[in-house]
Design a protein around this motif. Structure first.
Motif: not given
Length: 180
Positions: A22-30, A142-150
């Motif tokens: 479930e995390a792949e779409s959020l974290v995969g590119a990073c 990266a953290e800011a981008d991740l937080l927007a998708g959590l």
């Protein structure tokens, strides 16, 4: 898996992980850009135990024992709704993390000669590594981008055995939770 360069992986290393698809779409590119384990074939995951036994020692008896240990643990839900940092590492933090801790404790109890991360850390904090070895600016973006998708929510129902073949990590077996 290991928070090290991909060159540090060697043929025959093994590890036990919980895949978090479930995390792949959020974290995969990073992860592809900033986590050597991703480039070596490791999916988004929480490590249960690394390093584990050398692959040459993982026979049918060991696979059966892993299945028994993991099978005594009950499936659980984990929610990743915040980021965390270790020195040089950005990760997603599971909440609660108790199910992951129980899995690690159960495996280490059975194979005490293999402490998490080779005994490097006093507390093996469950985490999903996203980036490592980057500048503070890169980590902050990266953290800011991740937080927007959590948040990311996953149902944990299995542990996978991965083995490094000298080039990539490959799944060798899957062990379901809650079978005992």
């Amino acid at each position: 898996m290991a928070d090290e360069d991909a060159q540090a992986f060697r043929a025959g290393q093994s590890g036990l992980i919980v895949r978090v698809p479930e995390a792949e779409s959020l974290v995969g590119a990073c992860r592809d850009r900033f986590d050597p384990s991703s480039r070596a074939g490791v999916p988004a995951h929480v490590t249960v135990l690394f390093p584990f036994l050398d692959a040459s020692r993982v026979d049918e008896h060991v696979r059966r024992a892993i299945g028994e240990v993991v099978g005594r643990q009950q499936p659980f839900e984990a929610r990743f709704d915040q980021c965390g940092r270790f020195p040089g590492v950005l990760y997603l933090a599971p909440d609660p993390d108790t199910g992951f801790r129980r899995l690690t404790e159960a495996i280490v109890k059975r194979w005490p000669e293999n402490p998490p991360f080779g005994g490097q850390f006093d507390d093996a904090v469950p985490h999903l590594t996203v980036a490592q070895g980057q500048t503070e600016a890169v980590m902050g973006k990266a953290e800011a981008d991740l937080l927007a998708g959590l948040p990311v929510v996953t149902q944990v129902s299995a542990v996978e055995l991965l083995v490094h073949d000298g080039t990539r990590w490959r799944k060798r077996a899957t062990f379901p939770l809650g079978r005992m």
